[in-house]
Design an enzyme around this catalytic site. Sequence first.
Site, short mmCIF file in Angstrom:
data_model
loop_
_atom_site.label_atom_id
_atom_site.label_comp_id
_atom_site.label_asym_id
_atom_site.label_seq_id
_atom_site.Cartn_x
_atom_site.Cartn_y
_atom_site.Cartn_z
N HIS A 58 0.82 -1.22 0.00
CA HIS A 58 0.00 0.00 0.00
C HIS A 58 0.86 1.27 0.00
O HIS A 58 0.34 2.36 -0.26
CB HIS A 58 -1.02 -0.01 1.15
N SER A 68 4.20 1.87 8.38
CA SER A 68 3.81 0.86 7.38
C SER A 68 5.01 0.37 6.61
O SER A 68 5.89 1.16 6.26
CB SER A 68 2.82 1.47 6.40
N GLY A 69 5.00 -0.89 6.29
CA GLY A 69 6.09 -1.49 5.52
C GLY A 69 7.25 -1.93 6.39
O GLY A 69 8.08 -2.72 5.98
N ASP A 103 -0.65 -7.49 1.46
CA ASP A 103 -0.06 -6.14 1.51
C ASP A 103 1.45 -6.26 1.73
O ASP A 103 1.95 -6.04 2.82
CB ASP A 103 -0.72 -5.34 2.64
N GLY A 163 3.07 5.86 8.91
CA GLY A 163 4.51 6.09 8.71
C GLY A 163 5.34 4.89 9.09
O GLY A 163 6.50 4.77 8.71
C1 4AZ Z 1 -0.82 3.60 8.54
O1 4AZ Z 1 -1.67 4.44 8.24
C2 4AZ Z 1 -1.08 2.73 9.74
N1 4AZ Z 1 -2.11 0.96 14.27
C3 4AZ Z 1 -0.16 1.79 10.09
C4 4AZ Z 1 -0.41 0.99 11.20
C5 4AZ Z 1 -1.57 1.13 11.92
C6 4AZ Z 1 -2.50 2.09 11.57
C7 4AZ Z 1 -2.24 2.90 10.47
C8 4AZ Z 1 -1.84 0.25 13.09
O2 4AZ Z 1 0.21 3.47 7.92
#
Ligand code: 4AZ
Length: 753
Positions: free
Chosen positions: A87, A243-244, A139, A241
């Site tokens: 994503h 993520s990944g 993902d 932020g």
């Molecule tokens: C995001 O938006 C995100 N609490 C990543 C992890 C989580 C929520 C949002 C989990 O990248």
Amino acid sequence: MSQHLLLPLVVFAIRPIPGDFKDSAFGPTQEQPEDLDCGRPEPSARIVGGSDAQPGTWPWQVSLQHGGGHICGGSLIAPSWVLSAAHCFVTNGTVEPAAEWSVLLGVHSQDGPLDGAHARTVAAILVPDNYSAVELGADLALLRLASPARLGPAVRPICLPRASHRFAHGTACWATGWGDVQEADPLPFPWVLQEVKLRLLGEAACQCLYSRPGPFNLTFQLLPGMLCAGYAEGRRDTCQGDSGGPLVCEEGGRWFQAGITSFGFGCGRRNRPGVFTAVAPYEAWIREQVMGSEPGPAFPTQPQEPQSGPREPREENCTIALPECGKAPRPGTWPWEAQVMVPGSRPCHGALVSESWVLAPASCFLDPTDPDDAPPGDLGAWRVLLPSHPRAERVARLVPHENASWDDASDLALLQLRAPVNLSAAPRPVCLPHPEHYFLPGSRCRLARWGRGERAPGPGALLEAELLSGWWCHCLYGHQGAEVPLPGDPPLALCPAYLEEEEAGRCWNDTRWSLLCREEGTWFLAGVAHLSSGCLRPRAFSPLHAHGPWISHVARGAYLEDQLAWDWGPEGEETETHTCPMHTEHGACGLRPEAAPVEVLWPWLAEVHVAGDRVCAGILVAPGWVLAATHCVLRPGSTTVPHIDVYLGRAGASPLPQGHQVTSAPPLLCRTGGGSWVLVGMAVRGSRELFAAVSPEEAWISQTVPEAHFLPPSGSPYWPPEGSDLCPPDLAGASGSPRAALFLLLLTPLIQG
Ligand code: 4AZ
């Protein structure tokens, strides 16, 4: 260990092919010198609720940069390969061009380079064909670097689990990243990599938590290939932020990547653990993508004896995840009620929002009329009294809201207690709403003391209230033509209907309240009343939603709780867009609250008591003026005006005293297309069905009462489809209908309190 990392590339070329790799179980004695060493940081020494990582602890953590800034995390799995989340790179179904991305390796703080830190451009971004949206799984993404990373103490790969690898539920693993430290609260400078310990949750436990009440009709189905990590009580989590980035677990002295940070509902919320892409099920896909690349990622065999967590999946349930805030043994006794005692002034009433923080109006402590008024320095003599708490607590810090001195809605301050209090049945914090919280019309609420206000006078000290429709309240206090916000947008105001002020017939100008609303037995601090709402009724309360991020930023660990009730019925009235009608300085005219006690159903209706024995209907047309039919007020042939009393806000609610005669003079009201009600006619003498049109009297009325509002031509009443029995059109034109004989009554100031 370092000698393995510095092996020349030619040695990697003779590494066993992945299929044979399972035999090369690792461990100090079994390790093959030619394997790519993985999952071992140099011995050494956002994440929500985490802490600064030590440099070099997580050497596989990378930062993925786009447009010159950090967007996502990733993990180095081989010198030329980074694992991340799909994503981060897919927009509208298309993978973004690899050339726009770069990878920072060996970074600790995004502020400055570390020894060994370096950047690489991205040659290719690979995403599984079946990826479409985070909540549908798959993902993950692989990034091929344009040139291999320079491995060293600060840059090392993580081990990947094989498809057969099982991470035991309850295992403590670690997530890392430079993401937000709270929802909508970025990691502050100098952006030091954050780490947080998260427990792996079983599938059943995770699904159970996500099935607990939440905002709107939130449903989420955990799918194969996903895993959850975190805590039922929230607070520690990944966030935007992160993520990944990797979720890694130590087994047999080596770190394996169990998951890729993918998504969640909010960050650190109770019952909403983080959702990760499970890496093990994607072993085949990863191997396929990196085929031919040497050295490729390492998939060491799982150690036989995992060092942490039971091997067998534990039967988990989620009953422990009930809210710990907002529970009151009985309404009216509030376990979060805090009194701040400042020498020389009256106690200031506030609310406990966590074990260490009290929320109260800033105006208790600062002079709101003097923006330069410095917060008081000497807090040493201040004390906070809490229910069932024998000790008066000392205050360590006062943090006023940055807009506190000029914005009524931000008249808030947080006080930190010197020492956290033990939370139990009392003291217990109140729940606070997240920004998208939507308090439903008809919610049962109560008013509680707030600030230095006096206790509400009168017998009805319980101050029960019912929330009126958001659209009505927004328009009453908003501007003509204003668009009513959709649920979730912070509404401008919350309007509760309550009886006490109406009954007392005056306005308690110096009384301040907070508005507590209950959902599923849990109390939320929904709003606080600002003094400037004057005597327009129902009063407006400033919603607290918008301040959730500020409160949780200052008071880490404040109890922001998900919305617990969301079903507002099939009509979805509140989700329709509305535009506010005609507006005056006294609020919008002609608005009738949809959900309201009977006495405010027709808020402009007045009981006109004439000479102590006759009662007829009047219509409030401006704050000081009531319109009534002449025949109701004057006896036939008489020109003497009798004694007249006008009662507002109770029409039809109270039985009339014995001997009163009801004079027939009902008004005729029609609803415009815009939703406001307009006075069309007044009943003629002796009739309840025949009405005299009011519009021919417009000139006289507006001359006498300039504040009265007449709808512009475009705002003419909405004539319902044929067959409807509302407002026959011939009444609008009024030609041929009898002339109205009207009386305007100028009210004494009683109405304004
Ligand atoms: C995001 O938006 C995100 N609490 C990543 C992890 C989580 C929520 C949002 C989990 O990248």
